[in-house]
Motif scaffolding. Structure first.
Motif, short mmCIF file in Angstrom:
data_model
loop_
_atom_site.label_atom_id
_atom_site.label_comp_id
_atom_site.label_asym_id
_atom_site.label_seq_id
_atom_site.Cartn_x
_atom_site.Cartn_y
_atom_site.Cartn_z
N ALA A 163 0.82 -1.21 0.00
CA ALA A 163 0.00 0.00 0.00
C ALA A 163 0.85 1.26 0.00
O ALA A 163 0.54 2.23 -0.70
N TYR A 164 1.96 1.26 0.76
CA TYR A 164 2.78 2.47 0.83
C TYR A 164 3.49 2.74 -0.50
O TYR A 164 3.72 3.90 -0.88
N VAL A 165 3.80 1.67 -1.25
CA VAL A 165 4.40 1.86 -2.57
C VAL A 165 3.36 2.41 -3.54
O VAL A 165 3.65 3.32 -4.33
N GLN A 166 2.15 1.89 -3.47
CA GLN A 166 1.08 2.42 -4.31
C GLN A 166 0.82 3.89 -4.02
O GLN A 166 0.60 4.69 -4.94
N TYR A 167 0.86 4.24 -2.73
CA TYR A 167 0.63 5.65 -2.37
C TYR A 167 1.74 6.54 -2.92
O TYR A 167 1.47 7.63 -3.45
N GLY A 168 2.98 6.09 -2.82
CA GLY A 168 4.09 6.88 -3.34
C GLY A 168 3.98 7.10 -4.85
O GLY A 168 4.21 8.21 -5.34
N ILE A 169 3.61 6.04 -5.57
CA ILE A 169 3.45 6.17 -7.03
C ILE A 169 2.30 7.13 -7.36
O ILE A 169 2.42 7.99 -8.23
N TRP A 170 1.19 6.97 -6.63
CA TRP A 170 0.03 7.84 -6.88
C TRP A 170 0.34 9.29 -6.56
O TRP A 170 0.00 10.19 -7.33
N LEU A 171 1.01 9.54 -5.44
CA LEU A 171 1.33 10.91 -5.05
C LEU A 171 2.29 11.55 -6.06
O LEU A 171 2.13 12.74 -6.41
N LYS A 172 3.25 10.79 -6.56
CA LYS A 172 4.18 11.32 -7.55
C LYS A 172 3.45 11.73 -8.82
O LYS A 172 3.71 12.80 -9.39
N GLU A 173 2.50 10.90 -9.24
CA GLU A 173 1.73 11.23 -10.44
C GLU A 173 0.84 12.45 -10.22
O GLU A 173 0.69 13.30 -11.11
N VAL A 174 0.23 12.55 -9.03
CA VAL A 174 -0.65 13.68 -8.73
C VAL A 174 0.13 14.99 -8.74
O VAL A 174 -0.33 16.01 -9.25
N LEU A 175 1.34 14.97 -8.18
CA LEU A 175 2.17 16.18 -8.15
C LEU A 175 2.56 16.62 -9.56
O LEU A 175 2.85 17.80 -9.78
N GLN A 176 2.52 15.70 -10.49
CA GLN A 176 2.81 16.04 -11.88
C GLN A 176 1.54 16.38 -12.67
O GLN A 176 1.61 16.61 -13.88
N GLY A 177 0.40 16.42 -11.97
CA GLY A 177 -0.86 16.76 -12.63
C GLY A 177 -1.57 15.59 -13.26
O GLY A 177 -2.53 15.77 -14.01
N ASN A 178 -1.12 14.38 -12.97
CA ASN A 178 -1.74 13.18 -13.54
C ASN A 178 -2.54 12.48 -12.45
O ASN A 178 -1.98 11.87 -11.55
N PHE A 179 -3.86 12.58 -12.53
CA PHE A 179 -4.73 11.95 -11.54
C PHE A 179 -5.17 10.55 -11.97
O PHE A 179 -6.05 9.98 -11.34
N GLY A 180 -4.59 10.05 -13.02
CA GLY A 180 -4.93 8.71 -13.47
C GLY A 180 -6.09 8.71 -14.45
O GLY A 180 -6.53 9.75 -14.94
N TYR A 181 -6.58 7.50 -14.73
CA TYR A 181 -7.65 7.31 -15.70
C TYR A 181 -8.84 6.64 -15.02
O TYR A 181 -8.68 5.82 -14.11
N SER A 182 -10.01 6.98 -15.48
CA SER A 182 -11.23 6.39 -14.95
C SER A 182 -11.27 4.91 -15.24
O SER A 182 -10.89 4.46 -16.33
N LEU A 183 -11.74 4.13 -14.27
CA LEU A 183 -11.86 2.70 -14.47
C LEU A 183 -13.10 2.34 -15.29
O LEU A 183 -13.21 1.21 -15.77
N VAL A 184 -14.01 3.29 -15.44
CA VAL A 184 -15.27 3.03 -16.14
C VAL A 184 -15.17 3.42 -17.61
O VAL A 184 -15.43 2.60 -18.50
N ASN A 185 -14.81 4.67 -17.88
CA ASN A 185 -14.76 5.12 -19.27
C ASN A 185 -13.34 5.30 -19.79
O ASN A 185 -13.14 5.70 -20.93
N HIS A 186 -12.32 5.07 -18.94
CA HIS A 186 -10.90 5.09 -19.33
C HIS A 186 -10.45 6.46 -19.86
O HIS A 186 -9.53 6.55 -20.67
N GLN A 187 -11.10 7.51 -19.40
CA GLN A 187 -10.71 8.87 -19.74
C GLN A 187 -9.94 9.50 -18.59
O GLN A 187 -10.09 9.08 -17.44
N PRO A 188 -9.08 10.51 -18.87
CA PRO A 188 -8.32 11.14 -17.80
C PRO A 188 -9.23 11.73 -16.73
O PRO A 188 -10.22 12.42 -17.04
#
Length: 316
Positions: free
Chosen positions: A61-86
């Motif tokens: 979980a802590y590794v997942q959080y680190g990866i997620w936080l790094k992406e968020v700081l770069q403006g990348n909030f990921g992709y939707s699991l439903v429609n696969h859009q940013p």
């Protein structure tokens, strides 16, 4: 004031970090498995594990959080699991609708709450005060969804004056059409905000009327209206500034119930769709941005405090 702003900005950093941890933990503790959104009936177990690995969900979980936080700081909030859009693009697409609705509701509530609260405080325990208090308690007690349904039945179904749902009429692109669609949800939201604002302004007005400067103004021959709207109002605006700062988070989260009832295409209805579809990246994005705006709103309220009240500015 510049030193105070810098200090307050630095204080928001650990707060934002704590908020990000809470948001991530809430999603991890939520029931359900995000991988199930990609699973088909004929999919093998090896393919499911491959999807889990590609999503990074097989890591601690802590590794997942680190990866997620790094992406968020770069403006990348990921992709939707439903429609696969940013995620960020979906939020920004819905933000104008929610900001327009919430801004109109809050603005209307403030414009009405200032004179009503001042008159209620100036006429304490009289019939006008009791009447305003009655409607204030009503606004605090009545559920928003019930009021929304009542307005739809009265003005849309029974009187046929206003549309019942949506933001636009199909094929119509005028601003007047958007305003007509926004009247009922705006009233539903404004009624709740108005009740809270009136209570705060009334309480502050009662306290201010006991101050010496009010008696001095009366001694100089100032009328009651002049004292209220020229002198007392400057001081009762302070709690309103605080309330406005606390309302900043609503500009992203929106009125989830109201937007759902009226089918308003804002972030609130987007959040409900994400919850029903267990779209974790979208839920995390909406929650995090709402928290950030709330913190920034409180910061803006503190700065406005110093502008409105020079005594507070000098103390800082």
């Amino acid at each position: 004031m510049r030193r105070f702003i810098i200090r307050r900005l630095l204080q928001t950093i650990p707060m934002l970090f704590f908020v990000s941890v809470v948001c991530f933990a809430m999603i991890k503790l939520a029931p359900g498995d995000p991988v199930l959104s990609f699973v088909t009936p004929n999919m093998h177990a090896e393919d499911i594990e491959r999807i889990r690995h590609n999503l990074g969900l097989d890591k601690p979980a802590y590794v997942q959080y680190g990866i997620w936080l790094k992406e968020v700081l770069q403006g990348n909030f990921g992709y939707s699991l439903v429609n696969h859009q940013p995620v960020l693009q979906q939020i920004l697409d819905r933000l104008p609708a929610t900001a327009g609705l919430m801004g109109s509701a809050i603005g209307l509530a403030v414009l009405l709450a200032i004179p009503l609260g001042l008159w209620a405080g100036a006429n304490r325990n009289r019939w006008i005060d009791k009447t305003i208090n009655f409607f204030s308690y009503l606004g605090i007690s009545v559920p928003v969804f019930w009021l929304a349904i009542l307005l739809i039945y009265l003005f849309a179904i029974h009187l046929h004056w206003l549309p019942s749902m949506g933001m636009r009429t199909i094929g119509v692109q005028s601003a007047a059409d958007v305003i007509r669609h926004g009247i009922l949800p705006c009233i539903s939201l404004a009624f709740g905000f108005l009740a809270v604002y009136v209570r705060y302004i009334r309480s502050s007005t009662i306290g201010q009327l006991k101050e010496d400067y009010v008696q001095i103004q009366y001694a100089f021959g100032s009328s009651k209206t002049t004292v209220l709207f020229r002198h007392v109002m400057k001081h009762v605006l302070l709690p309103v500034i605080t309330l406005l700062g606390m309302s900043m988070g609503d500009l992203v989260a929106g009125a989830i119930v109201t937007e759902t009832v009226f089918s308003w295409p804002g972030i609130g209805s987007l959040g409900m769709t994400a919850v029903r579809g267990m779209d974790y990246p979208l839920i995390m994005g909406i929650t995090l941005l709402s928290s950030v705006l709330l913190i920034l709103g409180n910061l803006a309220a503190d700065i406005l405090y110093g502008i409105v009240d020079p005594r507070i500015k000098g103390a800082r």
